[in-house]
Design a protein around this motif. Structure first.
Motif, PDB file in Angstrom:
ATOM      1  N   VAL A  70     -11.108  27.061   5.117  1.00  0.00           N
ATOM      2  CA  VAL A  70      -9.865  27.121   4.345  1.00  0.00           C
ATOM      3  C   VAL A  70     -10.028  28.133   3.212  1.00  0.00           C
ATOM      4  N   LEU A  71      -9.003  28.940   3.005  1.00  0.00           N
ATOM      5  CA  LEU A  71      -9.043  29.960   1.958  1.00  0.00           C
ATOM      6  C   LEU A  71      -9.164  29.360   0.564  1.00  0.00           C
ATOM      7  N   ALA A  72      -8.635  28.167   0.376  1.00  0.00           N
ATOM      8  CA  ALA A  72      -8.709  27.557  -0.949  1.00  0.00           C
ATOM      9  C   ALA A  72     -10.151  27.354  -1.391  1.00  0.00           C
TER      10      ALA A  72
ATOM     11  N   SER B 127      -4.706  28.908   8.594  1.00  0.00           N
ATOM     12  CA  SER B 127      -3.963  30.102   8.206  1.00  0.00           C
ATOM     13  C   SER B 127      -2.553  29.682   7.791  1.00  0.00           C
ATOM     14  N   SER B 128      -1.562  30.469   8.128  1.00  0.00           N
ATOM     15  CA  SER B 128      -0.172  30.185   7.766  1.00  0.00           C
ATOM     16  C   SER B 128       0.736  30.988   8.684  1.00  0.00           C
ATOM     17  N   TYR B 129       1.925  30.448   8.939  1.00  0.00           N
ATOM     18  CA  TYR B 129       2.877  31.219   9.737  1.00  0.00           C
ATOM     19  C   TYR B 129       3.310  32.485   9.026  1.00  0.00           C
ATOM     20  N   SER B 130       3.053  32.566   7.713  1.00  0.00           N
ATOM     21  CA  SER B 130       3.389  33.789   6.985  1.00  0.00           C
ATOM     22  C   SER B 130       2.606  34.985   7.513  1.00  0.00           C
ATOM     23  N   ALA B 131       1.492  34.734   8.208  1.00  0.00           N
ATOM     24  CA  ALA B 131       0.711  35.832   8.783  1.00  0.00           C
ATOM     25  C   ALA B 131       1.525  36.628   9.796  1.00  0.00           C
ATOM     26  N   ARG B 132       2.626  36.073  10.268  1.00  0.00           N
ATOM     27  CA  ARG B 132       3.488  36.773  11.224  1.00  0.00           C
ATOM     28  C   ARG B 132       4.461  37.729  10.543  1.00  0.00           C
ATOM     29  N   ASP B 133       4.483  37.694   9.210  1.00  0.00           N
ATOM     30  CA  ASP B 133       5.355  38.572   8.428  1.00  0.00           C
ATOM     31  C   ASP B 133       4.571  39.843   8.082  1.00  0.00           C
ATOM     32  N   ASP B 134       5.056  40.990   8.527  1.00  0.00           N
ATOM     33  CA  ASP B 134       4.328  42.242   8.291  1.00  0.00           C
ATOM     34  C   ASP B 134       4.773  42.972   7.029  1.00  0.00           C
ATOM     35  N   ASP B 135       5.511  42.272   6.145  1.00  0.00           N
ATOM     36  CA  ASP B 135       5.951  42.878   4.894  1.00  0.00           C
ATOM     37  C   ASP B 135       4.748  43.062   3.960  1.00  0.00           C
ATOM     38  N   PRO B 136       4.399  44.316   3.606  1.00  0.00           N
ATOM     39  CA  PRO B 136       3.239  44.529   2.727  1.00  0.00           C
ATOM     40  C   PRO B 136       3.428  43.987   1.314  1.00  0.00           C
ATOM     41  N   LYS B 137       4.674  43.670   0.933  1.00  0.00           N
ATOM     42  CA  LYS B 137       4.924  43.115  -0.386  1.00  0.00           C
ATOM     43  C   LYS B 137       4.694  41.608  -0.438  1.00  0.00           C
ATOM     44  N   ASN B 138       4.566  40.996   0.720  1.00  0.00           N
ATOM     45  CA  ASN B 138       4.343  39.549   0.791  1.00  0.00           C
ATOM     46  C   ASN B 138       2.838  39.290   0.687  1.00  0.00           C
ATOM     47  N   SER B 139       2.372  39.024  -0.532  1.00  0.00           N
ATOM     48  CA  SER B 139       0.927  38.890  -0.749  1.00  0.00           C
ATOM     49  C   SER B 139       0.341  37.703  -0.004  1.00  0.00           C
ATOM     50  N   ILE B 140       1.124  36.647   0.183  1.00  0.00           N
ATOM     51  CA  ILE B 140       0.646  35.486   0.933  1.00  0.00           C
ATOM     52  C   ILE B 140       0.407  35.877   2.391  1.00  0.00           C
ATOM     53  N   ALA B 141       1.360  36.613   2.957  1.00  0.00           N
ATOM     54  CA  ALA B 141       1.212  37.068   4.341  1.00  0.00           C
ATOM     55  C   ALA B 141       0.030  38.012   4.488  1.00  0.00           C
ATOM     56  N   VAL B 142      -0.135  38.922   3.535  1.00  0.00           N
ATOM     57  CA  VAL B 142      -1.242  39.886   3.612  1.00  0.00           C
ATOM     58  C   VAL B 142      -2.585  39.166   3.652  1.00  0.00           C
ATOM     59  N   ARG B 143      -2.755  38.165   2.793  1.00  0.00           N
ATOM     60  CA  ARG B 143      -4.031  37.434   2.748  1.00  0.00           C
ATOM     61  C   ARG B 143      -4.301  36.718   4.061  1.00  0.00           C
ATOM     62  N   HIS B 144      -3.274  36.107   4.635  1.00  0.00           N
ATOM     63  CA  HIS B 144      -3.498  35.357   5.874  1.00  0.00           C
ATOM     64  C   HIS B 144      -3.643  36.270   7.085  1.00  0.00           C
ATOM     65  N   ARG B 145      -2.957  37.408   7.086  1.00  0.00           N
ATOM     66  CA  ARG B 145      -3.183  38.379   8.164  1.00  0.00           C
ATOM     67  C   ARG B 145      -4.623  38.877   8.123  1.00  0.00           C
ATOM     68  N   ASP B 146      -5.133  39.126   6.913  1.00  0.00           N
ATOM     69  CA  ASP B 146      -6.513  39.594   6.787  1.00  0.00           C
ATOM     70  C   ASP B 146      -7.496  38.512   7.238  1.00  0.00           C
ATOM     71  N   LEU B 147      -7.222  37.268   6.894  1.00  0.00           N
ATOM     72  CA  LEU B 147      -8.055  36.163   7.354  1.00  0.00           C
ATOM     73  C   LEU B 147      -8.114  36.138   8.881  1.00  0.00           C
TER      74      LEU B 147
END
Length: 272
Positions: free
Chosen positions: A61-63, A88-108
């Motif tokens: 877990v990232l926490a 992870s999170s379903y936010s990882a499916r969002d490719d918006d570079p401004k979405n910092s939550i998505a960026v972290r989970h995509r990288d994970l």
């Protein structure tokens, strides 16, 4: 042996119980082993020690590792770990570079996919029900739940559902190389969450909507980075008066997801 990071957290703690019940050896990582109060027979170690010897699989877990999974993956490879299951999170499916939550989970997810280990990335959608614990003191003292978007919808996921799916990914091969996305069983507003908590504790709870500026101030005081605050505000704003899509958990667990009313009933002690 299975290594559980964040073992005293909202998902890690019920996961430890499930693994013990399944009869497997568990090594639980926590920042404060002396205060862990984990089941008898569970080996407890400090998170920063990261002992991997004899470990077959890891729940990540990232926490527990906000810097990311790189060091965990490195140690896992060195010690012959076979599998990593990441929250992870379903936010990882969002490719918006401004979405910092998505960026972290995509990288994970990218790092575990490139690790060379067997992997699964769990993607809860619709928000976690445990975020309502942010209201616990407010509700105990004032009967109010305060937030920025009373009419924003979510389909909150019970942490025990996440733990059960994590256990299945760790103990079977059914989810290898998969990114299961799952939500709670119903789309409800944040005002609905407050009402359902009130029904569980036996006294009315009212949702009080606050301004964006008040939200930014409170989140900053809670230590949430500014980029994450703005990402949350954008996400909530997009969900106002829009029912959340339901992603059933039945294909993975063979039963419906637990609803928010059940979650509230399970957490009455936190609000009273």
């Amino acid at each position: 042996m299975i290594l559980v990071t964040g073992a005293t957290g909202h998902v890690g703690r019920p996961l430890v119980d499930l693994l013990v019940k399944a009869g497997v050896s568990v090594r639980a990582l926590t920042r404060n082993p002396d205060r862990a109060r984990l089941p008898e027979g569970v080996e407890v170690a400090r998170t920063d020690e990261l002992p991997m010897k004899g470990v077959d699989a890891v729940f990540f877990v990232l926490a527990a590792f906000p810097e990311g999974p790189a060091e965990v993956i490195r140690r896992a490879r060195e010690n012959g770990v076979r599998r990593i299951v990441a929250l992870s999170s379903y936010s990882a499916r969002d490719d918006d570079p401004k979405n910092s939550i998505a960026v972290r989970h995509r990288d994970l997810e990218r790092q575990i996919e490139e690790s060379g280990l067997e992997w699964t990335a769990l993607q809860p959608a619709g928000g976690l029900a445990v975020t309502a614990l942010e209201w616990s003191e407010q509700i105990r003292t004032t009967g109010l739940a305060r937030g920025p978007f009373a009419r924003a919808h979510s389909a909150p996921v019970h942490e025990r559902d996440i733990a059960e799916l994590a256990a299945r990914a760790l103990l079977t091969d059914e989810l290898l190389g998969a990114k299961p996305m799952f939500s709670g069983p119903e789309s409800i507003t944040y005002a609905d969450r407050a009402r359902l908590i009130g029904e569980a504790i036996g006294k009315p709870v009212r949702f009080e909507e606050i301004s964006h500026d008040e939200t930014r101030k409170e989140m900053a005081e809670a230590g949430i980075p500014p980029a994450a605050v703005e990402a949350r505000l954008r996400m909530f704003a997009a969900l106002v008066d829009r029912p959340h899509e339901i992603s059933p958990i039945e294909p993975y667990l063979g039963r419906p997801a637990r609803g928010f009313a059940e979650w509230a009933a399970d957490h009455v002690a936190d609000f009273t």
